[in-house]
Design an enzyme around this catalytic site. Structure first.
Site, PDB file in Angstrom:
ATOM      1  N   GLU A 153      -9.233  33.872  22.759  1.00 35.08           N
ATOM      2  CA  GLU A 153      -8.129  33.759  21.798  1.00 35.08           C
ATOM      3  C   GLU A 153      -8.721  33.385  20.454  1.00 35.08           C
ATOM      4  OE1 GLU A 153      -5.068  30.994  22.798  1.00 35.08           O
ATOM      5  OE2 GLU A 153      -4.369  32.146  24.513  1.00 35.08           O
ATOM      6  N   ASP A 193       0.453  23.173  16.874  1.00 37.44           N
ATOM      7  CA  ASP A 193      -0.903  22.761  17.224  1.00 37.44           C
ATOM      8  C   ASP A 193      -1.100  21.260  17.071  1.00 37.44           C
ATOM      9  OD1 ASP A 193      -2.479  25.210  17.863  1.00 37.44           O
ATOM     10  OD2 ASP A 193      -1.687  25.830  15.919  1.00 37.44           O
TER      11      ASP A 193
END
Lengths: 246, 396
Positions: free
Chosen positions: A62, A73
């Site tokens: 990724e 995040d």
């Protein structure tokens, strides 16, 4: 129509048909999916890290496109994103990085919708596929959020990877998978070999992000890719033993 | 105003959030819709608005400001500054606290810039005995020590946000992250008509009391509708609150005033509608200050409450449709209006609200005798006095 690179990869890993939880038990091993923020810790080291991590046992990689407001995040990845942005990383820069890395494992681009919209969605899916990306994960695009975007990605060479959460309702789960026995990867908070091993018993794949970013950032400027490679080798050993010996 | 797609205002709005939050947004939508149809919900909210907040807020004629504006022009101020806690923010926090109670969520989180929404959230949490955590940029905490202390006095925990620009946008990111982690126990009281659906509708509905009262007060006193209604726009909650009652009155001009900061040409401003372009930010599609790469750009305004690079999606729709005119005034104009309203009417406006007053002063001569100019005075200026003194060289 030839098999999608992501589906082909899963078949190779899990064995049998399309893999996934519907696949026969013990049909194969679990997959390790490292996450790397493009451009971290520097653009040059990011390229080296991608290559070394991919070669150290990753089954997919990724690649994160930095966005100024990464609200999905945690602190480690936020900081890596800020560092990448401060060094001028842009979406075309990420595509160039993917092209130059020329990884043998499928690359999934992970980002937020806005940088992709600013680049132009239609142009993005075409150029990302041309650069060598196989999948797209937009953390702020839950299933059903935007028919225009979802149809456009569905019609492109990029596979649209969905996120599900512990809070996902059965109705939403059905909407996300649309009846297909899709492979299921587990992520968020997995950083050690023991955690990865445990997760690999339950899922088709294991995603590791922050721990790799920590390794990349902590080992001094030039030692990062080596440290990330060592961690990925260790994680891969833990993940790959699952299923193969079951 | 009803729109065809649920949660959308034309193309704007939507729910662009991590999957983790989707169930909570669906639950919030259901609870809000059920509450809207439940007379006991409104009875409790209206009693609290009356006895706790002090509503209805007065409509104050401003004769000396009017004289500056044009011969025979009537200027009326909707006095949201006279609400408990000193701004319109509490209309929303009170309503959302009641929704949180219906969802049996006893932990509340909020973001705040200048601290007004944080204070209004801490206030209702104290009133209902709810746990309260407020995210505030480290930079804003430094500039607004007094509001931090006010929140702490009422039992809230104020968490400094050190990421990004250390201001409102980053505090909102941090609040959303907390919500992703604690969504099953926690309600996020967002402070403006921004964020993922259903927040822009919920906050508008709770702020629409401003417009309902103001429209009735103007009609009762003068027997006719205002010529122009003016409100400042950061995220846009006070503006949606007052505009919502006049959207169908096509003869009434509606003006939203954004912060032009140091000037639109300098790039240091907060005019998302004036200078931004559509983008996805904090869960919805709307106008956004962003660079060519789609990275969100820091906003600038002397008023912390307007210092936000996004804007509510319904404003984006109203801009495109032409129903509302969006303009911008500079820091300098706002500071001059702050001084003018203080001197002419004995009312210290919040620097946010001073932007609306400044637009009126910039349009002297635009109205005829008997025209009614309605300004939403969204908050009081006490919080800004020290900073204004510092900026203008007055005593501290």
């Amino acid at each position: 129509m030839s098999e999608h690179p992501i589906a082909a990869r899963w078949r190779a890993i899990r064995g049998g048909g399309r893999g996934g939880r519907g696949a026969p038990a013990g049909a194969g091993r679990a997959a390790l999916i490292p996450y790397l923020t493009a451009g971290f810790p520097t653009p040059a080291l990011s390229l080296e890290a991608l290559r070394r991590v991919a070669a150290a046992g990753a089954d997919f990689v990724e690649v994160g496109v930095p966005f100024s407001d990464p609200l999905a995040d945690g602190p480690t990845i936020q900081r890596s994103i800020q560092t990448a942005l401060d060094q001028g990383m842009t979406l075309p820069g990420v595509l160039d990085l993917i092209r130059r890395a020329a990884l043998e494992v499928p690359v999934i681009i992970m980002t937020y919708l806005n940088p992709v919209m600013a680049f132009g969605l239609e142009r993005f899916v075409g150029e990302a596929a041309a650069a060598g990306a196989s999948g797209l994960l937009l953390t702020d695009l839950p299933a059903g959020a935007d028919q225009t975007v979802e149809s456009l990605v569905a019609a492109s060479p990029l596979a649209l990877i969905r996120l599900i959460a512990p809070t996902t309702t059965p109705e939403r789960l059905a909407r996300a998978v649309q009846g297909a026995p899709l492979p299921l990867a587990v992520g968020f908070g997995i950083g050690t070999a023991a955690q990865a091993r445990a997760a690999a018993r339950l899922a088709d794949g294991v995603v590791v992000g922050s721990a790799i970013i920590d390794a990349l950032g902590a080992a001094g400027t030039s030692g990062g890719p080596g440290a990330a490679e060592r961690l990925v080798r260790e994680l891969a050993a833990a993940v790959h033993e699952q299923g193969a010996t079951a | 105003m009803d729109v065809p797609t649920p949660g959308r205002f034309g193309p704007y709005g939507g729910r662009y959030v991590p999957e983790t939050l989707m169930a909570a947004l669906e639950e919030l939508d259901r609870v809000h819709e059920a509450a809207k149809r439940d007379p006991t919900f409104w009875a409790e909210l209206e009693a609290l608005l009356k006895d706790y907040v002090g509503r209805p807020t007065p409509l104050t004629e401003a004769p000396r400001l009017a004289a500056e504006t044009g011969a025979g022009v009537v200027v009326a101020l909707k006095r949201e500054d006279l609400n408990h806690t000193g701004a319109h923010k509490i209309n929303n926090t009170l309503g959302q606290a009641l929704l949180a109670r219906r969802m049996e969520k006893r932990r509340i989180i909020a973001e705040t810039g200048a601290g007004q929404h944080g204070v209004a959230t801490a206030t209702v949490c104290a009133r209902f005995g709810l746990e309260c955590v407020v995210y505030m940029g480290e930079e804003d905490m430094r500039r607004q020590r007094l509001n931090v202390y006010r929140m702490e006095l009422m039992g809230a925990r104020v968490v400094p946000v050190t990421s990004g620009t250390r201001t409102l946008k980053d505090a909102t990111n941090e609040a959303l992250r907390d919500w992703v982690t604690n969504v099953t126990t926690t309600h996020y009281i967002i402070g403006s008509v921004v964020g993922p659906d259903p927040f822009p509708r919920i906050v508008r509905d709770f702020q629409s009391v401003i417009g309902r009262e103001a429209r009735a007060q103007v009609l009762e006193r003068w027997g006719r509708l205002p010529h122009t209604v003016i409100a400042c726009v950061g995220g846009g909650s006070n503006a949606m609150g007052i505009f919502s009652a006049f959207l169908d009155d096509s003869a009434v001009a509606l003006v939203g005033v954004e912060a032009a900061g140091e000037g639109l040409a300098t790039g240091r401003h907060a005019a998302s509608l004036g200078r931004g372009r559509p983008g996805v930010f904090h869960g919805s599609l709307s106008y956004l200050l962003q660079n060519a790469d789609g990275q969100v750009q820091p906003a600038h305004s002397v008023s912390a409450g307007l210092d936000y690079p996004g804007v509510g999606p319904e404003h984006a729709f109203l801009k495109d449709s032409g129903r509302v005119l969006y303009e911008a005034v500079t820091d300098r104009q706002a500071l001059d209006a702050f001084a003018a309203l203080s001197r002419l009417e004995g009312i210290l406006p919040a620097l946010e609200s001073a932007h609306a007053v400044a637009w009126v002063l910039a349009h002297r001569g635009a109205w005829r005798a008997e025209d009614i100019v309605l300004v939403n005075l969204s908050g009081r200026g006490d919080k800004d006095v020290a900073m204004v003194a510092e900026l203008t060289g007055g005593a501290t």
